[in-house]
Design a protein around this motif. Structure first.
Motif, PDB file in Angstrom:
ATOM      1  N   PRO A 193     -25.650 -11.475  16.605  1.00 14.49           N
ATOM      2  CA  PRO A 193     -24.292 -11.439  17.160  1.00 14.49           C
ATOM      3  C   PRO A 193     -23.234 -11.682  16.083  1.00 14.49           C
ATOM      4  CG  PRO A 193     -25.732 -12.817  18.501  1.00 14.49           C
ATOM      5  CD  PRO A 193     -26.455 -12.537  17.217  1.00 14.49           C
ATOM      6  N   LEU A 194     -22.139 -10.946  16.181  1.00 13.42           N
ATOM      7  CA  LEU A 194     -20.959 -11.159  15.340  1.00 13.42           C
ATOM      8  C   LEU A 194     -19.807 -11.474  16.280  1.00 13.42           C
ATOM      9  CD1 LEU A 194     -19.416 -10.980  12.589  1.00 13.42           C
ATOM     10  CD2 LEU A 194     -19.040  -8.555  13.122  1.00 13.42           C
ATOM     11  N   SER A 195     -19.354 -12.708  16.247  1.00  8.86           N
ATOM     12  CA  SER A 195     -18.286 -13.143  17.138  1.00  8.86           C
ATOM     13  C   SER A 195     -16.956 -13.224  16.400  1.00  8.86           C
ATOM     14  CB  SER A 195     -18.628 -14.517  17.736  1.00  8.86           C
ATOM     15  OG  SER A 195     -19.866 -14.466  18.419  1.00  8.86           O
ATOM     16  N   TYR A 196     -15.900 -13.361  17.141  1.00  7.79           N
ATOM     17  CA  TYR A 196     -14.537 -13.455  16.608  1.00  7.79           C
ATOM     18  C   TYR A 196     -14.415 -14.536  15.538  1.00  7.79           C
ATOM     19  CZ  TYR A 196      -9.559 -14.884  16.920  1.00  7.79           C
ATOM     20  OH  TYR A 196      -8.264 -15.263  16.657  1.00  7.79           O
ATOM     21  N   CYS A 197     -15.157 -15.639  15.703  1.00 10.49           N
ATOM     22  CA  CYS A 197     -15.032 -16.765  14.773  1.00 10.49           C
ATOM     23  C   CYS A 197     -16.131 -16.807  13.715  1.00 10.49           C
ATOM     24  CB  CYS A 197     -15.024 -18.083  15.541  1.00 10.49           C
ATOM     25  SG  CYS A 197     -16.439 -18.288  16.655  1.00 10.49           S
ATOM     26  N   SER A 198     -17.106 -15.916  13.776  1.00  6.11           N
ATOM     27  CA  SER A 198     -18.303 -16.019  12.923  1.00  6.11           C
ATOM     28  C   SER A 198     -17.997 -16.035  11.430  1.00  6.11           C
ATOM     29  CB  SER A 198     -19.262 -14.857  13.214  1.00  6.11           C
ATOM     30  OG  SER A 198     -19.710 -14.883  14.538  1.00  6.11           O
ATOM     31  N   LEU A 199     -17.038 -15.248  11.003  1.00  9.95           N
ATOM     32  CA  LEU A 199     -16.746 -15.119   9.575  1.00  9.95           C
ATOM     33  C   LEU A 199     -15.741 -16.161   9.074  1.00  9.95           C
ATOM     34  CD1 LEU A 199     -16.552 -11.239   9.416  1.00  9.95           C
ATOM     35  CD2 LEU A 199     -18.211 -12.654   8.185  1.00  9.95           C
TER      36      LEU A 199
END
Length: 301
Positions: free
Chosen positions: A103-109
């Motif tokens: 998963p790549l979420s809005y806050c992941s990076l």
């Protein structure tokens, strides 16, 4: 004076013994981290699909729905660093692994490292229960009592006969059910967005670096990496910071061109209604099964 010193020493010994006893009690209790590590140690050779990620993956990727040989290694607040460390740790035994779903979420990076934020104690779980030896055996990351509020809460839960949060037999997170959803689940939307929106992008390179490492590791081992952004409720995605969201999209677009993994964005997917969400950014058990079926169909698992 001597009597006071003796009393103080006895009292200190009792307190220390109590703390150590509590540490042992908590450490011996079942928890999802220990369970996942033991399961992987015993069964990893059979796994063909591995799900990683934070709570969005933990509660949103239903293993048995995705694939008959799938396991969910996601954990609450798990970042790309620990996704990478877990994959690296187990990959020698993952002889049949074909697919990693990340998963790549809005806050992941943009999230801070565990060790540099208020949730530093999450790193204890990986050191104590998952054999991820980033930290010394003598560091605070090897002891539950290093964080007294969490330590006390877990101990009270055990003593009162409560159950610590667990996952199902294939690692999917239990607890975010439609039946137990709060009646006020929509009211924290703005607070959740604010919590997930970075004050600055100082941790971008750190998170991006580990996302790249995951892509490299999958390429080196001929594993198909599939990156997905899970569905969210409109009260969440309508409030997201445009610059941060665009940075996420630009980053994954550039990286997938370099490593040729697949990416699919379901953030605003209109097939998901209110019953599919536990809160504004997490799927319910109903939504997780629905989403996992969609993934299975879209990517032909």
């Amino acid at each position: 004076m001597k009597q006071f010193v003796n009393f103080t020493l006895i009292f200190a010994a009792i307190v220390l013994l109590t703390l150590i006893t509590g540490e042992c009690i908590i450490s011996l209790q079942p928890n999802s981290y220990r369970y996942k590590n033991q399961w992987m140690n015993e069964n990893s050779a059979e796994v063909e699909l591995l799900a990683l990620g934070s709570s969005h993956g933990y509660y949103g990727l239903h293993s048995s729905t995705l694939h008959e040989k799938a396991f969910n290694m996601a954990n609450v607040s798990q970042n790309f660093e620990y996704d990478y460390l877990l994959l690296q740790h187990h990959i020698p035994q993952l002889k049949r692994l074909k697919t990693v779903v990340l998963p790549l979420s809005y806050c992941s990076l943009f999230d801070k490292r565990f060790e540099e934020c208020d949730d530093w104690w999450y790193a204890i779980n990986y050191k104590k229960y998952m054999d991820i030896d980033v930290h010394s055996d003598y560091s605070k990351y090897n002891f539950e009592l290093s964080n007294l509020p969490v330590y006390s809460g877990r101990l009270m839960e055990i003593v009162s006969g409560g159950e610590l949060p667990l996952c199902d037999s294939l690692g999917f997170g239990m607890g975010y059910t439609l039946a137990t959803r709060s009646a006020t689940w929509k009211e924290d939307a703005l607070m959740t967005v604010e919590r997930h929106t970075a004050d600055d992008w100082g941790y971008f390179e750190y998170n991006f670096g580990y996302l790249r490492k995951i892509a490299e590791l999958c390429n080196e081992n001929s594993i198909d990496l599939i990156v997905v952004t899970l569905p969210a409720f409109h009260l969440y995605y309508d409030r997201l910071d445009t610059a941060q969201l665009n940075k996420m999209y630009q980053t994954v677009t550039a990286l997938r061109q370099e490593y040729e993994f697949r990416y699919c964005d379901y953030l605003r997917d209109k097939r998901f209604g209110e019953d599919d969400f536990y809160d504004v950014d997490h799927l319910s058990d109903v939504g997780a099964r629905k989403f996992s079926l969609i993934l299975k169909d879209d990517f032909a698992f």
